[in-house]
Design a protein around this motif. Structure first.
Motif, short mmCIF file in Angstrom:
data_model
loop_
_atom_site.label_atom_id
_atom_site.label_comp_id
_atom_site.label_asym_id
_atom_site.label_seq_id
_atom_site.Cartn_x
_atom_site.Cartn_y
_atom_site.Cartn_z
N LYS A 1 -16.17 -41.46 69.89
CA LYS A 1 -15.61 -42.68 69.31
C LYS A 1 -15.12 -43.63 70.40
N SER A 2 -14.43 -43.09 71.43
CA SER A 2 -13.92 -43.96 72.49
C SER A 2 -15.05 -44.65 73.25
N ARG B 1 -18.04 -45.28 72.03
CA ARG B 1 -18.65 -46.24 71.10
C ARG B 1 -17.83 -47.53 71.03
N MET B 2 -16.52 -47.39 70.99
CA MET B 2 -15.67 -48.58 70.90
C MET B 2 -15.73 -49.39 72.20
N PHE B 3 -15.84 -48.70 73.34
CA PHE B 3 -16.01 -49.41 74.61
C PHE B 3 -17.31 -50.19 74.60
N GLU B 4 -18.40 -49.53 74.14
CA GLU B 4 -19.70 -50.21 74.08
C GLU B 4 -19.66 -51.39 73.12
N LEU B 5 -18.95 -51.24 72.01
CA LEU B 5 -18.83 -52.33 71.04
C LEU B 5 -18.16 -53.55 71.70
N ILE B 6 -17.09 -53.31 72.46
CA ILE B 6 -16.42 -54.40 73.16
C ILE B 6 -17.36 -55.07 74.16
N GLN B 7 -18.13 -54.24 74.89
CA GLN B 7 -19.04 -54.79 75.88
C GLN B 7 -20.11 -55.67 75.23
N LEU C 1 -24.81 -54.51 65.26
CA LEU C 1 -23.99 -53.61 66.08
C LEU C 1 -24.32 -52.16 65.75
N ALA C 2 -24.48 -51.87 64.47
CA ALA C 2 -24.78 -50.50 64.05
C ALA C 2 -26.11 -50.02 64.64
N THR D 1 -19.29 -47.40 59.84
CA THR D 1 -18.59 -46.94 61.05
C THR D 1 -18.19 -48.13 61.92
N VAL D 2 -19.08 -49.14 62.01
CA VAL D 2 -18.75 -50.34 62.78
C VAL D 2 -17.53 -51.04 62.18
N TYR D 3 -17.50 -51.17 60.86
CA TYR D 3 -16.35 -51.81 60.22
C TYR D 3 -15.06 -51.07 60.57
N ARG D 4 -15.11 -49.74 60.53
CA ARG D 4 -13.91 -48.95 60.84
C ARG D 4 -13.49 -49.15 62.30
#
Length: 231
Positions: free
Chosen positions: A3-4, A6-12, A26-27, A36-39
């Motif tokens: 999860k950590s 994935r969230m880093f990649e989402l920010i990038q 994003l998904a 999962t993206v929404y969460r």
């Protein structure tokens, strides 16, 4: 992907985007569901990460947001860059890909360095399309304590079928070696990965036994030299 991570990649992704990015986009890039993206976005927003937008319209990162700097000095950063570059020599394509991703994250926060040069010859890169078993699969079996069934061809060309409990990977300058408990020989053996011609992850495993097996292997007289032949 954790999860950590994935969230880093989402920010990038959002930092680099020039337009709003939808949850579905994003998904797809992260290999997860839109839910999962929404969460993840809700969790990031709760941590005051400046992500703006809403479902159906897309999301953007407020300009000026940056991640905290890496807490490495210049010597440490250069050591990381050299170490990452040297992973090419392992011939482990999954590790090489991971090194590339890490390098991009470092470059996003630090000035790129083009004067550190690494001589590349080493273990041939594994290529499943050419019949090479992925070293990433072997490492996964060690981590997950899963048995594997392999077809092994020794230096004389003699082929055997083995069921193994893999315990360690060793990277030499010209080959990679898998250390494992072999059910056929009832003992520890070392297998050159370039002589493993087929590999299947079995459903049965050896959960909880990995650390003890590694201690036994380390105390055994199993040869570790790269030209060792599993017999």
């Amino acid at each position: 992907m954790t999860k950590s991570t994935r969230m880093f990649e989402l920010i990038q992704i959002l930092r680099a985007a020039r337009r709003p990015v939808t949850a579905d986009e994003l998904a797809e890039r992260l290999g997860v569901s839109a839910r999962t993206v929404y969460r993840d976005i809700a969790a990031l927003q709760a941590m005051r990460t400046p992500i703006e937008g809403e479902a159906g319209l897309g999301y953007v990162m407020r300009r000026g947001y940056d991640l905290p700097p890496l807490n490495f000095d210049q010597e440490e950063l250069e050591a990381l860059r050299v170490g990452l570059a040297l992973l090419v020599r392992t011939g482990d394509s999954a590790l090489v890909d991971a090194a590339g991703r890490i390098g991009k994250k470092i470059d996003a926060l630090q000035e790129p360095v083009d004067w550190l040069k690494i001589a590349l010859p080493g273990v041939p890169l594994d290529d499943p399309e050419k019949g090479c078993v992925s070293k990433g699969m072997l490492r996964a079996a060690i981590r997950e304590e899963r048995k594997i069934e392999i077809t092994y061809r020794d230096e004389a060309g003699v082929e055997t079928q083995r069921i193994l409990r893999p315990v360690a990977m060793l990277y030499y300058h010209d080959c990679a070696v898998l250390a494992a408990w072999c059910e056929l020989r009832r003992g520890f053996r070392c297998f050159r990965t370039d002589r493993i011609w087929a590999c299947t992850l079995r459903e049965d495993g050896f959960a909880g036994e990995g650390p003890a097996l590694r201690r036994l292997w380390e105390d055994s007289d199993t040869p570790l030299v790269p030209f060792a032949t599993a017999i």
